[in-house]
Design a protein around this motif. Structure first.
Motif, PDB file in Angstrom:
ATOM      1  N   GLN A   1      11.858 -35.138 -41.688  1.00 16.87           N
ATOM      2  CA  GLN A   1      11.199 -34.520 -40.693  1.00 16.87           C
ATOM      3  C   GLN A   1      10.648 -35.730 -39.638  1.00 16.87           C
ATOM      4  N   CYS A   2      10.399 -35.318 -38.744  1.00 17.78           N
ATOM      5  CA  CYS A   2      10.025 -36.314 -37.603  1.00 17.78           C
ATOM      6  C   CYS A   2       8.574 -36.861 -37.915  1.00 17.78           C
ATOM      7  N   PRO A   3       8.481 -38.155 -38.032  1.00 18.60           N
ATOM      8  CA  PRO A   3       7.201 -38.658 -38.423  1.00 18.60           C
ATOM      9  C   PRO A   3       5.858 -38.741 -37.520  1.00 18.60           C
ATOM     10  N   TYR A   4       6.030 -38.259 -36.351  1.00 14.92           N
ATOM     11  CA  TYR A   4       5.155 -38.164 -35.389  1.00 14.92           C
ATOM     12  C   TYR A   4       4.318 -36.805 -35.584  1.00 14.92           C
ATOM     13  N   CYS A   5       4.371 -35.834 -34.476  1.00 13.37           N
ATOM     14  CA  CYS A   5       3.350 -34.891 -34.607  1.00 13.37           C
ATOM     15  C   CYS A   5       3.559 -33.714 -35.480  1.00 13.37           C
ATOM     16  N   GLY A   6       2.709 -32.904 -35.622  1.00  8.73           N
ATOM     17  CA  GLY A   6       2.817 -31.732 -36.727  1.00  8.73           C
ATOM     18  C   GLY A   6       3.823 -30.449 -36.137  1.00  8.73           C
ATOM     19  N   THR A   7       4.402 -30.615 -34.893  1.00 10.78           N
ATOM     20  CA  THR A   7       5.573 -29.895 -34.936  1.00 10.78           C
ATOM     21  C   THR A   7       6.416 -29.774 -35.865  1.00 10.78           C
ATOM     22  N   GLY A   8       6.860 -30.888 -36.358  1.00  7.70           N
ATOM     23  CA  GLY A   8       7.669 -31.145 -37.567  1.00  7.70           C
ATOM     24  C   GLY A   8       9.050 -31.073 -37.256  1.00  7.70           C
ATOM     25  N   CYS A   9       9.748 -31.699 -36.260  1.00  9.48           N
ATOM     26  CA  CYS A   9      11.078 -31.390 -36.066  1.00  9.48           C
ATOM     27  C   CYS A   9      11.917 -31.799 -36.962  1.00  9.48           C
ATOM     28  N   GLY A  10      12.925 -31.238 -37.323  1.00 16.27           N
ATOM     29  CA  GLY A  10      14.048 -32.113 -38.205  1.00 16.27           C
ATOM     30  C   GLY A  10      14.953 -33.040 -37.489  1.00 16.27           C
TER      31      GLY A  10
ATOM     32  N   ALA B   1      15.936 -29.622 -29.682  1.00 17.26           N
ATOM     33  CA  ALA B   1      16.089 -31.238 -29.044  1.00 17.26           C
ATOM     34  C   ALA B   1      14.853 -31.817 -29.326  1.00 17.26           C
ATOM     35  N   LEU B   2      14.996 -33.122 -29.508  1.00 18.04           N
ATOM     36  CA  LEU B   2      13.758 -34.001 -29.779  1.00 18.04           C
ATOM     37  C   LEU B   2      13.192 -34.397 -28.805  1.00 18.04           C
ATOM     38  N   CYS B   3      11.781 -34.758 -28.659  1.00 19.14           N
ATOM     39  CA  CYS B   3      11.288 -35.386 -27.443  1.00 19.14           C
ATOM     40  C   CYS B   3      11.607 -36.931 -27.630  1.00 19.14           C
ATOM     41  N   LYS B   4      10.991 -37.697 -26.759  1.00 21.00           N
ATOM     42  CA  LYS B   4      11.311 -39.234 -26.637  1.00 21.00           C
ATOM     43  C   LYS B   4      10.859 -39.679 -27.881  1.00 21.00           C
ATOM     44  N   ARG B   5       9.678 -39.537 -28.495  1.00 19.31           N
ATOM     45  CA  ARG B   5       8.946 -40.060 -29.471  1.00 19.31           C
ATOM     46  C   ARG B   5       9.820 -39.876 -30.691  1.00 19.31           C
ATOM     47  N   GLY B   6      10.559 -38.788 -30.949  1.00 20.72           N
ATOM     48  CA  GLY B   6      11.406 -38.407 -32.105  1.00 20.72           C
ATOM     49  C   GLY B   6      12.685 -39.051 -32.000  1.00 20.72           C
ATOM     50  N   MET B   7      13.201 -39.145 -30.686  1.00 24.56           N
ATOM     51  CA  MET B   7      14.535 -39.981 -30.610  1.00 24.56           C
ATOM     52  C   MET B   7      14.255 -41.602 -30.605  1.00 24.56           C
TER      53      MET B   7
ATOM     54  N   ASN C   1       1.122 -33.801 -26.364  1.00 25.11           N
ATOM     55  CA  ASN C   1       0.963 -34.054 -27.788  1.00 25.11           C
ATOM     56  C   ASN C   1       2.272 -33.443 -29.053  1.00 25.11           C
ATOM     57  N   HIS C   2       2.234 -32.169 -28.297  1.00 25.14           N
ATOM     58  CA  HIS C   2       3.600 -31.515 -29.054  1.00 25.14           C
ATOM     59  C   HIS C   2       4.743 -31.184 -28.217  1.00 25.14           C
ATOM     60  N   PRO C   3       5.448 -32.015 -27.623  1.00 22.15           N
ATOM     61  CA  PRO C   3       6.134 -31.574 -26.609  1.00 22.15           C
ATOM     62  C   PRO C   3       7.362 -30.686 -27.000  1.00 22.15           C
ATOM     63  N   VAL C   4       8.011 -30.722 -27.989  1.00 20.51           N
ATOM     64  CA  VAL C   4       8.915 -29.503 -28.568  1.00 20.51           C
ATOM     65  C   VAL C   4       8.091 -28.031 -28.633  1.00 20.51           C
ATOM     66  N   LEU C   5       7.162 -28.207 -29.077  1.00 21.68           N
ATOM     67  CA  LEU C   5       6.307 -27.007 -29.133  1.00 21.68           C
ATOM     68  C   LEU C   5       6.130 -26.309 -27.807  1.00 21.68           C
TER      69      LEU C   5
HETATM   70  S1  SF4 Z   1       7.647 -32.690 -30.843  1.00 19.69           S
HETATM   71 FE1  SF4 Z   1       8.448 -34.708 -30.706  1.00 19.69          FE
HETATM   72  S2  SF4 Z   1       6.997 -36.166 -31.744  1.00 19.69           S
HETATM   73 FE2  SF4 Z   1       6.471 -33.946 -32.421  1.00 19.69          FE
HETATM   74  S3  SF4 Z   1       8.037 -33.614 -34.203  1.00 19.69           S
HETATM   75 FE3  SF4 Z   1       9.388 -32.984 -32.455  1.00 19.69          FE
HETATM   76  S4  SF4 Z   1      10.331 -34.837 -31.865  1.00 19.69           S
HETATM   77 FE4  SF4 Z   1       8.439 -35.578 -33.222  1.00 19.69          FE
END
Ligand code: SF4
Length: 679
Positions: free
Chosen positions: A4-13, A27-33, A157-161
């Protein structure tokens, strides 16, 4: 390998194959990528120690580090030790810290950094629905016809959401209303932006409720079938003495037009399904609980609750704040939403932990903000900070720095943070991606995090540290796990029959999309409950130079920057001001100002940037630590807390602003941390 992405609580896989990153679903945001990049930069790779904080650190072995930990923990009383852990570690690690602290060291002195961001939602959910569980999921958003974003900025803060919400608007015509004193990036997709005065949410939501009631637009059938306490709530809202909820008065208090309040009420009632998302604007307040309850009351009043009807959705900021809630890592809590002060709950946990919790239950709850005072009183002598940076993130930083200077401080960290610079003992930690375990995201999805990259040599996970330490402290039998998977099985056992009953950990959500799909709530009556909310009108600035300070999160980065600064340029700290306010004080964009909190007698200084922020407010980013400024924002944030959730208020501090005439004219007291030692 998955994580699970270790940044925000959206919790993308995220799937990682040979260092290549792929999203599992969205698709992930830049932080996740970029999440792998900071893992190989500037890491702490050996335990460091100094008995005395005036000395330099020396490198020590793990063997010595464990001996120091054992000697300290064995020589102190339960009241003298404190654990401050993080929502960025894995669920199994949180669980083990909690088990060691409450079960075996017999101390209730444990808290986590989600006290600062999502301590309020479990309290309001408990009061309204009888359980602290989050009732909503992203599926609820997909079924919504109106999404109300209250006091947060998912675009940053929760770009994918945010992308999900923007797509729903584009493809399905979902309406979006944003309530926020600041015109953030999120408002770009809003059909309506209600630019409320800070801390007037209770008046606003109650004025909306009153407007709905006097127009007879409430959902009587829903109220009758699924709720209780309506009469008391309605009586209060409609009471003659509650003039503040009349449109005219509410409009003045909230700083919005009467028509906006009425239009909001109409849009809310008209929508088939309403999902309200809320985060820091609600949670970080001395009236956080009242704000949250007034929002939930609106859902109950209009029947916007349930499958296809809507829900109040708390969005967690940090990746594993939900996992922390599930394992009960806050002071006074036990796993699976149990309470340390409930005998039946204690017995159920004791049976699994094979220990008594009676002694621990004699200790009062002590949250981190309150613990700082106890350190300064000399009552707490040992503080273990894990994966978090209180030297920048806690309120009233001057006081925090004094406490960090006084206490024997252990810091488990991957980087040399501002907090680590105060430490006696630094333990080099593995990060998510380098260790095995699980996390739970905002919508109750539990995901296994696998080892996707080799950790730096000589670093240890919290699992490894705690197993070894427990053995040395004489609790080896109760901590004889051969892997985090065994810990997960124990957690799963404790979730049985609870609202958070784990199904599995392969990105599996526990509970239905709307948790109470049968509309039976875990209250005595099985009904959801209206809660009467106390009227609150915030103090008003009285002088021309007096402003309400709101702390904000810098776009695209993460918290106190220790990871994201490794992969991107960090914008300089600025203060966001309304141009009209600045003009009134003769301040031009780019000029430097001094922001003073007279209650704390502290100052920060910032260059001014014009922004569409409510008049009378000034916004500063909390993210910048001492690498970027001599005066981080939380120096001027007081440590006032909500009486129920004990969450500190970062959104309403009265400050005074003074233009600094020349560069370098800053004559105020610069508050440099007391122990900024260079290695
Ligand atoms: S929105 Fe971005 S930072 Fe948050 S969990 Fe998804 S990829 Fe990670």
């Amino acid at each position: 390998m998955k994580i699970q992405c270790p940044y925000c609580g959206t919790g993308c896989g995220i799937e990682v194959e040979k260092n290549r990153i792929k999203p599992i679903k969205d698709a992930l945001c830049k932080r996740g990528m970029d999440f792998l990049k900071p893992l190989s930069k500037d890491r702490l790779i050996t335990p460091l120690y100094r008995p005395n904080k005036s000395e330099d650190f020396i490198s020590i072995s793990w063997e010595t580090a464990f001996r120091i930990l054992k000697q300290k923990l064995s020589g102190l009383t339960p009241e003298e030790i404190y654990f401050y852990i993080s929502a960025q570690i894995l669920t199994e690690e949180m669980y083990l810290f909690n088990k060691l602290a409450k079960g075996f060291l017999k101390t209730n002195n444990i808290d986590a950094n989600s006290r600062l961001c999502v301590a309020t939602p479990p309290v309001v959910y408990q009061k309204a629905f009888g359980s602290p569980a989050t009732p909503c999921s992203y599926e609820c958003l997909e079924n919504a016809s109106l999404i109300v974003i209250v006091g947060h900025n998912p675009a940053s803060n929760h770009p994918v959401l945010f992308r999900k919400i923007a797509n729903l608007k584009r493809k399905k015509g979902v309406k979006v209303i944003v309530i926020d004193p600041y015109k953030s990036e999120t408002t770009k997709i809003a059909d309506m932006h209600i630019q409320l005065n800070p801390a007037t949410d209770v008046v606003f939501f109650n004025a909306v409720a009153r407007n709905i009631l006097i127009r007879n637009l409430e959902d009587r059938e829903f109220i009758e079938r699924y709720t209780e306490n309506f009469e008391e709530f309605a009586k209060d809202i409609l009471s003659l003495s509650r003039e503040e909820y009349h449109l005219k008065n509410a409009s003045k208090i909230c700083g919005v037009k009467e028509e906006e309040i009425e239009k909001f009420a109409t849009e809310w009632v008209k929508a088939k399904s309403v999902v309200s998302t809320f985060a820091m604007g609600i949670n970080q307040s001395v009236i956080a609980t009242q704000k949250g309850l007034s929002l939930i009351n609106l859902h109950l009043l209009t029947g916007k609750l349930g499958k296809g009807r809507g829900c109040p959705f708390s969005i967690t900021g940090q990746p594993n704040a939900m996992g922390g809630r599930e394992v009960g890592y806050f002071t006074g809590k036990l796993p699976s939403f149990r309470s340390l002060y409930n005998e039946r709950d204690r017995k159920e946990v004791e049976a699994v932990w094979n220990t008594s919790l009676d002694e621990t239950a004699k200790m009062k709850e002590l949250t981190i903000v309150e613990a700082i005072d106890e350190i300064l009183r000399g009552k707490i002598k040992f503080l273990w900070v894990v994966g978090t940076n209180p030297a920048v993130s806690l309120p009233n930083l001057e006081k925090v720095h004094k406490a960090l200077e006084e206490v024997f401080l252990v810091v488990s960290e991957a980087y040399l943070t501002d907090t680590a610079k105060f430490a006696n003992l630094i333990l080099p930690a593995k990060l998510v991606g380098e260790k095995e375990g699980t996390m739970t995201n905002s919508e109750r999805v539990v995901s296994a995090c696998e080892v996707v990259v080799s950790p730096p040599p000589n670093t240890k996970s919290e699992f490894e540290v705690l197993i070894e330490l427990a053995q040395r402290l004489g609790f080896g039998k109760e901590f004889s796990y051969s892997s985090p998977t065994e810990v997960f099985e124990e957690i799963k056992l404790l979730t049985k029959g609870r609202e958070c009953e784990y199904r599995g950990r392969n990105f599996e959500r526990y509970g239905d999309a709307f948790l109470y799909s049968d509309m039976k709530f875990p209250t005595e009556s099985s009904k959801a409950k209206f809660n009467k909310v106390s009227l609150y009108i915030p103090p008003k600035p009285v002088k021309r130079e007096e402003f309400v300070l709101i702390t904000l999160h810098l776009i695209k980065v993460w918290n106190t920057l220790s990871k994201t600064e490794k992969v991107q340029e960090i914008p300089p700290p600025v203060a966001l001001m309304n141009e009209e306010d600045a003009k009134m004080l003769g301040i031009k964009e780019g000029e430097e100002i001094e922001i003073t909190n007279p209650n704390l007698n502290t100052k920060i200084r910032r260059k001014v940037k014009f922004a569409d922020i409510k008049r009378g407010c000034i916004g500063v980013y909390f993210n910048h630590g001492y690498k970027y400024t001599e005066t981080p924002a939380n120096l001027v944030v007081e440590d006032k807390i909500d009486p129920y959730s004990k969450q500190p208020d970062y959104k309403f501090n009265l400050v005074e602003i003074k233009r600094l005439k020349k560069k370098n004219e800053f004559l105020g007291k610069l508050l440099v941390p007391l122990a900024r030692k260079q290695l």
